[in-house]
Scaffold this motif. Sequence first.
Motif, short mmCIF file in Angstrom:
data_model
loop_
_atom_site.label_atom_id
_atom_site.label_comp_id
_atom_site.label_asym_id
_atom_site.label_seq_id
_atom_site.Cartn_x
_atom_site.Cartn_y
_atom_site.Cartn_z
N GLU A 114 7.37 -5.31 17.51
CA GLU A 114 6.32 -4.86 16.59
C GLU A 114 6.72 -3.50 16.06
OE1 GLU A 114 2.19 -5.25 18.05
OE2 GLU A 114 3.08 -6.43 19.66
N MET A 115 6.63 -3.35 14.76
CA MET A 115 6.85 -2.04 14.16
C MET A 115 5.50 -1.65 13.55
SD MET A 115 10.73 -1.86 13.57
CE MET A 115 10.83 -0.68 12.33
N ASN A 116 4.96 -0.53 14.01
CA ASN A 116 3.61 -0.17 13.61
C ASN A 116 3.57 1.13 12.82
OD1 ASN A 116 2.61 -2.39 15.05
ND2 ASN A 116 2.59 -1.21 16.97
N GLN A 117 2.98 1.04 11.64
CA GLN A 117 2.68 2.25 10.86
C GLN A 117 3.90 3.14 10.63
OE1 GLN A 117 -0.44 3.01 9.54
NE2 GLN A 117 -0.95 0.93 10.16
N ILE A 118 5.02 2.50 10.26
CA ILE A 118 6.25 3.27 10.08
C ILE A 118 6.22 4.01 8.72
CG2 ILE A 118 8.77 3.16 9.87
CD1 ILE A 118 7.94 2.31 12.64
N THR A 119 6.41 5.30 8.80
CA THR A 119 6.47 6.13 7.59
C THR A 119 7.74 6.97 7.65
OG1 THR A 119 4.07 6.24 7.37
CG2 THR A 119 5.32 8.00 6.33
N LYS A 120 8.47 7.00 6.52
CA LYS A 120 9.71 7.77 6.48
C LYS A 120 9.83 8.44 5.13
CE LYS A 120 14.07 8.95 7.38
NZ LYS A 120 14.36 10.00 8.36
N GLU A 121 10.06 9.74 5.17
CA GLU A 121 10.23 10.47 3.92
C GLU A 121 11.62 11.08 3.83
OE1 GLU A 121 7.13 13.16 2.45
OE2 GLU A 121 5.80 12.17 3.90
N PHE A 122 12.18 11.03 2.63
CA PHE A 122 13.37 11.82 2.32
C PHE A 122 12.92 12.87 1.32
CE2 PHE A 122 15.08 7.52 3.19
CZ PHE A 122 15.90 7.83 4.26
N PRO A 123 13.71 13.93 1.13
CA PRO A 123 13.28 14.93 0.15
C PRO A 123 12.93 14.28 -1.20
CG PRO A 123 15.24 15.67 1.33
CD PRO A 123 14.96 14.27 1.79
N GLY A 124 11.69 14.40 -1.59
CA GLY A 124 11.27 13.86 -2.89
C GLY A 124 10.99 12.37 -2.92
N VAL A 125 11.20 11.64 -1.81
CA VAL A 125 10.97 10.19 -1.81
C VAL A 125 10.23 9.77 -0.54
CG1 VAL A 125 12.09 7.93 -2.00
CG2 VAL A 125 13.34 9.99 -2.68
N LYS A 126 9.14 9.06 -0.74
CA LYS A 126 8.50 8.43 0.42
C LYS A 126 9.07 7.01 0.51
CE LYS A 126 4.27 9.09 2.74
NZ LYS A 126 2.93 9.66 2.63
N ALA A 127 10.06 6.82 1.37
CA ALA A 127 10.76 5.53 1.40
C ALA A 127 9.90 4.46 2.07
CB ALA A 127 12.09 5.67 2.11
N LEU A 128 9.10 4.85 3.08
CA LEU A 128 8.23 3.89 3.76
C LEU A 128 6.89 4.54 4.01
CD1 LEU A 128 10.79 2.62 6.44
CD2 LEU A 128 9.98 1.32 4.45
N ASN A 129 5.83 3.75 3.78
CA ASN A 129 4.49 4.31 3.85
C ASN A 129 3.62 3.41 4.72
OD1 ASN A 129 2.22 5.72 3.33
ND2 ASN A 129 2.17 5.31 1.11
N HIS A 130 3.51 3.74 6.01
CA HIS A 130 2.67 2.97 6.95
C HIS A 130 3.01 1.47 6.94
CE1 HIS A 130 0.24 6.45 7.89
NE2 HIS A 130 0.26 6.73 6.59
N VAL A 131 4.26 1.17 7.18
CA VAL A 131 4.69 -0.23 7.15
C VAL A 131 4.57 -0.87 8.53
CG1 VAL A 131 6.67 -1.77 6.79
CG2 VAL A 131 6.25 0.14 5.21
N ASN A 132 4.06 -2.11 8.56
CA ASN A 132 3.93 -2.88 9.81
C ASN A 132 4.78 -4.12 9.73
OD1 ASN A 132 1.77 -1.26 10.85
ND2 ASN A 132 0.51 -2.23 9.25
#
Length: 505
Positions: free
Chosen positions: A7-25
Amino acid sequence: MSEYILEMNQITKEFPGVKALNHVNMKIKEGEVHGLCGENGAGKSTFIKILSGVYPYGSYDGEIVIRNVVQNFQNTSDSERAGIVCIHQELALVNELSVQENIFLGNEPTKMGVIQWEELYRKTTALLEELDLKINPNDKVKNLGVGQQQLVEIAKALTKNAKILILDEPTSALTEHEVEILMNIMRKLKKNGVTCIYISHKFNEIFEICDSVSILRDGSYVGTRGIQELDRDSLIYMMVGRKLEQMFPREHHTRKELSLEVKNFSVYDEQNPSRKLVNSVNLKAYKGEILGISGLMGSGRTELVSAIFGAFPGKKEGEVWIDGAKTRIESPVDATEYGIALVSEDRKKYGLVLGMSVSENITLSSLDKVSNFILHPDEEVRYSKKYVSALNVKTASVETIVKNLSGGNQQKVVIGKWLMTDPKILILDEPTRGIDVGAKFEIYKIMNELIDAGVTVIMISSDLEEVLGISDRILVMCEGKIEGELDYKEATQEKIMYYATGGGN
Ligand SMILES: Nc1ncnc2c1ncn2[C@@H]1O[C@H](COP(=O)(O)OP(=O)(O)OP(=O)(O)O)[C@@H](O)[C@H]1O
Ligand SMILES: [Mg+2]
């Protein structure tokens, strides 16, 4: 006990200037093949880089849970210890090492610290045979084509006893036969209880192999569906957020003057100079038409166009005529002067400088347009913005380093770079490999516009639907020769395959 292995829960990942993932399940059942779909830049590769420890714990938000236990991977060794093995989109082989050294790198059979070469060779041969791969274990990886490199990467992953195997666009450089081999391997793994996560832009593969599919759009989680709940249209709708009315914008083209003529053209293997890779080819390409070149991998298509372009290292014979005059092309620089552009299948080798920015890459082959002895950065930015917008490249800015773009967006930059040279003859070798449905459509539309502007377009493609959908005329190569020629109106997949496998011989 959860019914999910992962299970991958609420994955969020940001790079400078880019929100690559936003609360992904994402929830994955044990033993299933789980597809991951989304447009270029949607966040697929980033998501699985988090899962496989490429991006360490702490560099993202959210949690990874394997069999109810939260995981804090610091690196890929940690994730491999937890049974996760990933074949990344960007190949990670060591070019100077042999196939066998690459497959068992860091995992070599040793006795008292000494590598057992015979055992290494034996193990590699057995593995390659099991996979039905005709590759010599002693060949250096740099001498293999991209397709074969991809297969070596897959062989390598199989030595690691994965419980969860992740494949990020593994088939983008494979032939249909090789894709079938891979599908069989995956079915076997599934029987043995291995769980797979499968990323691909090719819908027929998704529908052939996956049990369920999760969809990402622009860094957000759209949903998960069982494969029987989906068809092509509904999957595209979830990916793109709208209906796509057609896949191929076919327009009426009128063939105009002869533009490129290749006479009695042969190309020899660099390693084995008595072997012909291209054998006495004659071809004509006209302004105002899209000439498709089909054929199996290894049929000599790439060697033919790269030799025309002056980029092939082996010996060549024969003549290339442009607009009725004989040319002398010994290098890509010569070819560019004659107005030829080649979008190569191996974007890292000929297409892109990964450490340079989007705008530097786009203007790389057109420095005369942006400089007047000295480089004008404003011009560079102005031109590159034009192509970034025409091709809808997803990037924070034109100053972004190309290495940081998603795979499909890197491919769009290569296309932009060659469009900017204003070519008279544009040769595209597998131009839409790794590109999502919507962006493919945009690229076909650009090809049509170029045709209207009098450009000659030649497209090599292994995707039969694409060749049939977009070409005006199709040449089929087999073993270095042009085996057949078809007008699009009479062409079918069966006819192309007939010629591609030797035709009347
Ligand atoms: N190292 C990085 N630095 C900055 N931005 C990044 C980096 N890696 C990815 N990105 C950005 O994150 C977003 C998601 O990229 P990602 O590679 O995950 O897309 P993808 O879904 O795999 O696309 P594709 O189908 O083209 O492979 C993109 O906008 C990309 O430019
Ligand atoms: Mg990707």
